[in-house]
Design a protein around this motif. Sequence first.
Motif, PDB file in Angstrom:
ATOM      1  N   GLN A 248       0.830  -1.207   0.000  1.00  0.00           N
ATOM      2  CA  GLN A 248       0.000   0.000   0.000  1.00  0.00           C
ATOM      3  C   GLN A 248       0.864   1.257   0.000  1.00  0.00           C
ATOM      4  O   GLN A 248       0.570   2.221  -0.702  1.00  0.00           O
ATOM      5  N   LYS A 249       1.947   1.230   0.791  1.00  0.00           N
ATOM      6  CA  LYS A 249       2.858   2.372   0.835  1.00  0.00           C
ATOM      7  C   LYS A 249       3.513   2.585  -0.534  1.00  0.00           C
ATOM      8  O   LYS A 249       3.657   3.722  -0.992  1.00  0.00           O
ATOM      9  N   ILE A 250       3.901   1.485  -1.175  1.00  0.00           N
ATOM     10  CA  ILE A 250       4.525   1.569  -2.501  1.00  0.00           C
ATOM     11  C   ILE A 250       3.549   2.193  -3.494  1.00  0.00           C
ATOM     12  O   ILE A 250       3.910   3.091  -4.258  1.00  0.00           O
ATOM     13  N   LEU A 251       2.313   1.725  -3.496  1.00  0.00           N
ATOM     14  CA  LEU A 251       1.313   2.264  -4.414  1.00  0.00           C
ATOM     15  C   LEU A 251       1.082   3.755  -4.166  1.00  0.00           C
ATOM     16  O   LEU A 251       0.937   4.532  -5.110  1.00  0.00           O
ATOM     17  N   GLU A 252       1.070   4.152  -2.904  1.00  0.00           N
ATOM     18  CA  GLU A 252       0.887   5.566  -2.570  1.00  0.00           C
ATOM     19  C   GLU A 252       2.067   6.402  -3.083  1.00  0.00           C
ATOM     20  O   GLU A 252       1.868   7.479  -3.648  1.00  0.00           O
ATOM     21  N   LEU A 253       3.295   5.884  -2.906  1.00  0.00           N
ATOM     22  CA  LEU A 253       4.481   6.602  -3.392  1.00  0.00           C
ATOM     23  C   LEU A 253       4.468   6.723  -4.918  1.00  0.00           C
ATOM     24  O   LEU A 253       4.794   7.773  -5.468  1.00  0.00           O
TER      25      LEU A 253
ATOM     26  N   LYS B 213       1.823   6.678  -6.784  1.00  0.00           N
ATOM     27  CA  LYS B 213       0.731   7.604  -7.114  1.00  0.00           C
ATOM     28  C   LYS B 213       1.215   9.057  -7.031  1.00  0.00           C
ATOM     29  O   LYS B 213       0.880   9.883  -7.877  1.00  0.00           O
ATOM     30  N   ASN B 214       2.042   9.344  -6.032  1.00  0.00           N
ATOM     31  CA  ASN B 214       2.555  10.704  -5.833  1.00  0.00           C
ATOM     32  C   ASN B 214       3.695  11.061  -6.776  1.00  0.00           C
ATOM     33  O   ASN B 214       3.882  12.226  -7.104  1.00  0.00           O
ATOM     34  N   ASP B 215       4.501  10.058  -7.175  1.00  0.00           N
ATOM     35  CA  ASP B 215       5.645  10.310  -8.060  1.00  0.00           C
ATOM     36  C   ASP B 215       5.866   9.085  -8.941  1.00  0.00           C
ATOM     37  O   ASP B 215       6.498   8.119  -8.521  1.00  0.00           O
ATOM     38  N   SER B 216       5.356   9.124 -10.161  1.00  0.00           N
ATOM     39  CA  SER B 216       5.407   7.956 -11.047  1.00  0.00           C
ATOM     40  C   SER B 216       6.830   7.629 -11.522  1.00  0.00           C
ATOM     41  O   SER B 216       7.069   6.549 -12.034  1.00  0.00           O
TER      42      SER B 216
ATOM     43  N   GLU C 271      12.097  -4.566  -4.516  1.00  0.00           N
ATOM     44  CA  GLU C 271      12.081  -5.280  -5.799  1.00  0.00           C
ATOM     45  C   GLU C 271      11.127  -6.461  -5.733  1.00  0.00           C
ATOM     46  O   GLU C 271      10.383  -6.732  -6.674  1.00  0.00           O
ATOM     47  N   TRP C 272      11.138  -7.186  -4.607  1.00  0.00           N
ATOM     48  CA  TRP C 272      10.255  -8.338  -4.419  1.00  0.00           C
ATOM     49  C   TRP C 272       8.796  -7.877  -4.413  1.00  0.00           C
ATOM     50  O   TRP C 272       7.938  -8.482  -5.064  1.00  0.00           O
ATOM     51  N   GLN C 273       8.513  -6.792  -3.691  1.00  0.00           N
ATOM     52  CA  GLN C 273       7.145  -6.269  -3.623  1.00  0.00           C
ATOM     53  C   GLN C 273       6.669  -5.787  -4.998  1.00  0.00           C
ATOM     54  O   GLN C 273       5.529  -6.032  -5.381  1.00  0.00           O
ATOM     55  N   LEU C 274       7.546  -5.098  -5.723  1.00  0.00           N
ATOM     56  CA  LEU C 274       7.185  -4.617  -7.059  1.00  0.00           C
ATOM     57  C   LEU C 274       6.890  -5.784  -7.995  1.00  0.00           C
ATOM     58  O   LEU C 274       5.957  -5.728  -8.796  1.00  0.00           O
ATOM     59  N   LYS C 275       7.671  -6.845  -7.869  1.00  0.00           N
ATOM     60  CA  LYS C 275       7.433  -8.039  -8.685  1.00  0.00           C
ATOM     61  C   LYS C 275       6.043  -8.607  -8.397  1.00  0.00           C
ATOM     62  O   LYS C 275       5.298  -8.946  -9.318  1.00  0.00           O
ATOM     63  N   LYS C 276       5.689  -8.689  -7.117  1.00  0.00           N
ATOM     64  CA  LYS C 276       4.376  -9.213  -6.732  1.00  0.00           C
ATOM     65  C   LYS C 276       3.251  -8.297  -7.244  1.00  0.00           C
ATOM     66  O   LYS C 276       2.225  -8.776  -7.719  1.00  0.00           O
ATOM     67  N   LEU C 277       3.470  -6.996  -7.164  1.00  0.00           N
ATOM     68  CA  LEU C 277       2.460  -6.053  -7.657  1.00  0.00           C
ATOM     69  C   LEU C 277       2.307  -6.153  -9.172  1.00  0.00           C
ATOM     70  O   LEU C 277       1.198  -6.078  -9.699  1.00  0.00           O
ATOM     71  N   ARG C 278       3.423  -6.338  -9.885  1.00  0.00           N
ATOM     72  CA  ARG C 278       3.356  -6.510 -11.348  1.00  0.00           C
ATOM     73  C   ARG C 278       2.646  -7.809 -11.700  1.00  0.00           C
ATOM     74  O   ARG C 278       1.802  -7.842 -12.598  1.00  0.00           O
ATOM     75  N   GLU C 279       2.983  -8.905 -10.989  1.00  0.00           N
ATOM     76  CA  GLU C 279       2.346 -10.204 -11.251  1.00  0.00           C
ATOM     77  C   GLU C 279       0.841 -10.141 -10.986  1.00  0.00           C
ATOM     78  O   GLU C 279       0.066 -10.815 -11.652  1.00  0.00           O
ATOM     79  N   ALA C 280       0.437  -9.339 -10.010  1.00  0.00           N
ATOM     80  CA  ALA C 280      -0.988  -9.194  -9.693  1.00  0.00           C
ATOM     81  C   ALA C 280      -1.692  -8.252 -10.678  1.00  0.00           C
ATOM     82  O   ALA C 280      -2.905  -8.111 -10.635  1.00  0.00           O
ATOM     83  N   GLY C 281      -0.910  -7.615 -11.554  1.00  0.00           N
ATOM     84  CA  GLY C 281      -1.490  -6.724 -12.549  1.00  0.00           C
ATOM     85  C   GLY C 281      -1.868  -5.354 -12.008  1.00  0.00           C
ATOM     86  O   GLY C 281      -2.639  -4.635 -12.630  1.00  0.00           O
TER      87      GLY C 281
ATOM     88  N   TRP D 172       6.173   4.538 -13.575  1.00  0.00           N
ATOM     89  CA  TRP D 172       5.231   3.530 -13.121  1.00  0.00           C
ATOM     90  C   TRP D 172       3.807   3.981 -13.441  1.00  0.00           C
ATOM     91  O   TRP D 172       3.483   5.147 -13.342  1.00  0.00           O
ATOM     92  N   LYS D 173       2.980   3.024 -13.791  1.00  0.00           N
ATOM     93  CA  LYS D 173       1.555   3.274 -14.029  1.00  0.00           C
ATOM     94  C   LYS D 173       0.772   2.312 -13.110  1.00  0.00           C
ATOM     95  O   LYS D 173       1.068   1.120 -13.056  1.00  0.00           O
ATOM     96  N   ILE D 174      -0.193   2.869 -12.402  1.00  0.00           N
ATOM     97  CA  ILE D 174      -1.056   2.048 -11.568  1.00  0.00           C
ATOM     98  C   ILE D 174      -2.266   1.673 -12.384  1.00  0.00           C
ATOM     99  O   ILE D 174      -2.945   2.535 -12.940  1.00  0.00           O
ATOM    100  N   ARG D 175      -2.538   0.367 -12.467  1.00  0.00           N
ATOM    101  CA  ARG D 175      -3.695  -0.121 -13.216  1.00  0.00           C
ATOM    102  C   ARG D 175      -4.881  -0.185 -12.297  1.00  0.00           C
ATOM    103  O   ARG D 175      -4.785  -0.580 -11.152  1.00  0.00           O
ATOM    104  N   VAL D 176      -6.029   0.174 -12.799  1.00  0.00           N
ATOM    105  CA  VAL D 176      -7.247   0.141 -11.982  1.00  0.00           C
ATOM    106  C   VAL D 176      -8.113  -1.006 -12.427  1.00  0.00           C
ATOM    107  O   VAL D 176      -8.145  -1.470 -13.471  1.00  0.00           O
TER     108      VAL D 176
END
Length: 114
Positions: A58-63, A65-68, A87-97, A110-114
Amino acid sequence: FKFSNFLTATFSRQVTPQVEKSGVKSGVKSGVESGVESGVKTSEKTEENFGENEKTSQKILELIKNDSTITTAGIASAIGVTKKAIEWQLKKLREAGLIVHEGSRKSGSWKIRV
């Protein structure tokens, strides 16, 4: 237990030297019981860590969102964890789409997918 994408259980067996032949069975039983007990403790810790991983995500997504254009090193510094953990968290977030990185490693964003 409630896990969205994974479950990790680690079992270990305590090895004790056996002097008597008849003691082998009790040593094995003791080792298995100890291993199961350790495994239960480990899965409890894994559940706690999973909650922490969710918070970090959640913190990563917020960061992002504030600075792509934020870097992994920037995220790690802002959150206070290692670059490898990010890096591990980003990998998991990418795998989850949930996120995608567009462009080069140096000047991409970075782009956050909705």
